[in-house]
Design a protein around this motif. Structure first.
Motif, PDB file in Angstrom:
ATOM      1  N   VAL A 100      39.399  55.441  42.493  1.00 40.65           N
ATOM      2  CA  VAL A 100      40.557  55.242  43.366  1.00 40.65           C
ATOM      3  C   VAL A 100      40.286  54.098  44.346  1.00 40.65           C
ATOM      4  O   VAL A 100      40.988  53.080  44.340  1.00 40.65           O
ATOM      5  N   MET A 101      39.246  54.245  45.143  1.00 43.73           N
ATOM      6  CA  MET A 101      39.026  53.264  46.215  1.00 43.73           C
ATOM      7  C   MET A 101      38.442  51.947  45.694  1.00 43.73           C
ATOM      8  O   MET A 101      38.829  50.867  46.147  1.00 43.73           O
ATOM      9  N   GLN A 137      41.121  50.050  43.991  1.00 46.47           N
ATOM     10  CA  GLN A 137      42.024  49.440  44.987  1.00 46.47           C
ATOM     11  C   GLN A 137      41.393  48.167  45.553  1.00 46.47           C
ATOM     12  O   GLN A 137      42.075  47.143  45.705  1.00 46.47           O
ATOM     13  N   PHE A 141      41.589  45.474  43.023  1.00 46.88           N
ATOM     14  CA  PHE A 141      42.966  44.967  42.939  1.00 46.88           C
ATOM     15  C   PHE A 141      43.240  43.962  44.050  1.00 46.88           C
ATOM     16  O   PHE A 141      43.809  42.895  43.826  1.00 46.88           O
ATOM     17  N   ARG A 142      42.790  44.288  45.263  1.00 45.48           N
ATOM     18  CA  ARG A 142      43.053  43.386  46.390  1.00 45.48           C
ATOM     19  C   ARG A 142      42.311  42.060  46.216  1.00 45.48           C
ATOM     20  O   ARG A 142      42.807  41.002  46.607  1.00 45.48           O
ATOM     21  N   MET A 173      41.628  40.708  43.334  1.00 46.76           N
ATOM     22  CA  MET A 173      42.395  39.980  42.316  1.00 46.76           C
ATOM     23  C   MET A 173      43.693  39.424  42.889  1.00 46.76           C
ATOM     24  O   MET A 173      44.112  38.307  42.571  1.00 46.76           O
ATOM     25  N   LEU A 174      44.333  40.213  43.764  1.00 46.77           N
ATOM     26  CA  LEU A 174      45.584  39.760  44.386  1.00 46.77           C
ATOM     27  C   LEU A 174      45.321  38.541  45.268  1.00 46.77           C
ATOM     28  O   LEU A 174      46.102  37.576  45.259  1.00 46.77           O
ATOM     29  N   LEU A 181      39.704  47.849  34.477  1.00 42.50           N
ATOM     30  CA  LEU A 181      40.070  49.134  35.084  1.00 42.50           C
ATOM     31  C   LEU A 181      41.274  49.009  36.014  1.00 42.50           C
ATOM     32  O   LEU A 181      41.989  49.979  36.248  1.00 42.50           O
ATOM     33  N   VAL A 182      41.504  47.831  36.546  1.00 43.71           N
ATOM     34  CA  VAL A 182      42.634  47.644  37.469  1.00 43.71           C
ATOM     35  C   VAL A 182      43.958  47.594  36.711  1.00 43.71           C
ATOM     36  O   VAL A 182      44.974  48.084  37.202  1.00 43.71           O
ATOM     37  N   VAL A 183      43.946  47.022  35.517  1.00 44.63           N
ATOM     38  CA  VAL A 183      45.229  46.762  34.839  1.00 44.63           C
ATOM     39  C   VAL A 183      45.475  47.592  33.573  1.00 44.63           C
ATOM     40  O   VAL A 183      46.614  47.720  33.126  1.00 44.63           O
ATOM     41  N   LEU A 184      44.432  48.139  32.990  1.00 39.22           N
ATOM     42  CA  LEU A 184      44.617  48.793  31.679  1.00 39.22           C
ATOM     43  C   LEU A 184      44.906  50.284  31.795  1.00 39.22           C
ATOM     44  O   LEU A 184      44.312  50.986  32.602  1.00 39.22           O
TER      45      LEU A 184
END
Lengths: 286, 194
Positions: free
Chosen positions: B10-11, B14, B17-18, B20-21, B52-55
């Motif tokens: 989860v963390m 996240q 993801f940030r 990558m963003l 793991l972020v997108v799949l």
């Protein structure tokens, strides 16, 4: 927060929204469809913005939520409490302290930084909806960059009223390609979208769309060569609380006395300004 | 011994993801994800972490013939492997660099009505901080930036440009090196000789 999923949404929902955010950032101004989730709040009350915030937020973030510029309105307070209860993040009314700012109808007066993300709640993401009711048809129009209708709508407004009357949600052309609804922010805030240091994310929960403006992206308000884009004019007016000029002001009418007064729409900005000015005056007196 | 329990799905996801963003919103910027990806006890930990972020089971992916990576991504995410032309996400490990041209030529570029139905690449490359300096321009970049682009990145951009997709069609790239440095070049960003 104990016993609950972090940030309310399940990981599958967040993943889908995150995938859509990547596409939205890669294709500025394009509305990416997503499977908008049910939330314990009615559609139309900021569910798009909330889903974006819940999908991007982490424990180290500092959250600010504003509604019509106010940090203390019912909607803003409840959204802030909701997110806080599922994340334990710090909240603030100070735009400079926040890492994520969720907003409805305003962009803060304080210029945003590159390390901040501005999340805007969007009731109607489709700028062509007033011209074309069919979603299928508007998709084709966007695909073909067929924006004649929207220009005609502005022209008709101009002919009927002598000026373009749309007070908010005024369309912008993003990076020379897509025409985008900037959400119902006043025209006054449109210029803040273009070339901004921060990332703008737009979420429409009811309409199931996410779109974005990356930093330093152009977002030009539509205008005719001989009729330039005009924003609200606050020249000669200032905030009755903090004295600020050259900011977006709310007009307040006193029915008893008939007086008109003006007040900063951005309450966090106004509060900070009063605190700073107050502290400066106290220092001078001391 | 490292186990999957070290990675917080989860963390840590996240935080990834940030990262990558930040990269995709600021093309050319390098963000390091090694602290997070090093928690994964798998072959190609950096690529797996990004996966793991997108799949998940709603999308398809291709690992350019890397069976181990395909196996771990399938097991961890339940995403389905697919040919280049059907994959939403294409992973190119460093030793599969030869497949980059074919992958880019065949990858989905979206349609005018649905440009988001296009492929995103995750390409392992040499040191991201070394290479021929090139000027990058596009959304997310203030005016222009000079960035060193490794041969693998230059090759990817060459084949992307050869694909001759007119915006909004196109493919988006994330590049990662062995040190966990991550950089992105989305479809609208163009490179010019510095």
């Amino acid at each position: 927060m104990s016993g609950n999923t972090f940030a309310y949404l399940d990981e599958g929902s967040k993943r889908e929204i995150r995938r859509s955010i990547f596409k939205a950032v890669a294709i500025p101004g394009y509305q990416v469809p997503f499977g908008s989730r049910e939330l314990p709040i009615g559609r139309g009350w900021g569910t798009g913005g909330i889903q974006l915030t819940l999908s991007i937020i982490g424990r180290s973030d500092v959250l600010k939520v504003i509604d019509q510029g106010s940090d203390e309105s019912v909607n803003a307070v409840n959204i802030k409490e909701f997110v806080k209860s599922f994340t334990d993040v710090q909240t603030t009314s100070d735009s400079e302290m926040a890492t994520i700012i969720q907003s409805r109808h305003r962009v803060p007066e304080t210029p945003l930084r590159n390390d901040q993300i501005m999340v805007l709640q969007v009731p109607g993401p489709e700028p062509l909806r007033g011209i074309e009711a069919s979603e299928e048809a508007t998709k084709v129009m966007h695909a073909e960059a067929d924006y004649v209708g929207i220009w005609l709508e502005l022209y008709e407004d101009l002919i009927r009223h002598g000026s373009i009357t749309a007070p908010c949600n005024y369309p912008v052309e993003v990076q020379g390609r897509y025409i985008m609804s900037p959400s119902p922010i006043p025209k006054y805030d449109n210029h803040k979208l273009s070339g901004s240091d921060c990332l703008y994310l737009f979420g429409a929960g009811r309409e199931k769309k996410i779109y974005a403006l990356p930093p330093y992206c152009t977002a030009v308000s539509l205008a005719f060569e001989d009729i330039p884009f005009q924003t609200e004019d606050f020249r000669g007016k200032s905030c009755c609380l903090c004295g600020a000029e050259s900011v977006y002001l709310d007009e307040i009418y006193d029915a008893a006395t008939g007086d008109l007064r003006y007040q900063c729409s951005d309450t966090g900005f106004c509060k900070k300004r009063r605190e700073t000015c107050g502290a400066a005056e106290r220092r001078l007196e001391a | 011994m490292k186990t999957f329990h070290d990675f917080d799905f989860v963390m840590d996801t996240q935080a990834l993801f940030r990262a990558m963003l930040e990269c995709i919103a600021n093309p050319g910027r390098i963000v390091n994800i090694a602290r997070l990806s090093s928690k994964l006890p798998v072959h190609s930990a950096h690529l797996t972490a990004l996966g793991l972020v997108v799949l998940d089971n709603e999308v398809r992916f291709n690992t350019s013939g890397d069976g181990k990576l395909q196996e771990s991504l399938s097991a961890l995410t339940l995403a389905k492997p697919a040919e280049f032309q059907h994959a939403n996400y294409i992973f190119c490990p460093l030793d599969r660099r030869a497949s980059i041209p074919e992958a880019i030529v065949e990858a989905k570029a979206g349609t005018l009505q649905d440009p988001h139905e296009s492929a995103t690449f995750f390409i392992e490359t040499d040191n991201l901080r070394e290479g021929a300096f090139t000027e990058l321009r596009g959304p997310g970049i203030k005016d222009a930036m000079r960035a060193p682009l490794s041969p693998a990145i230059q090759q990817a951009l060459f084949y992307r440009d050869e694909k001759a997709c007119r915006f909004p069609l196109g493919v988006d790239f994330f590049f990662i090196d062995s040190g966990g440095n991550l950089m992105s070049i989305p479809r609208m960003v163009r490179s010019y000789a510095a």
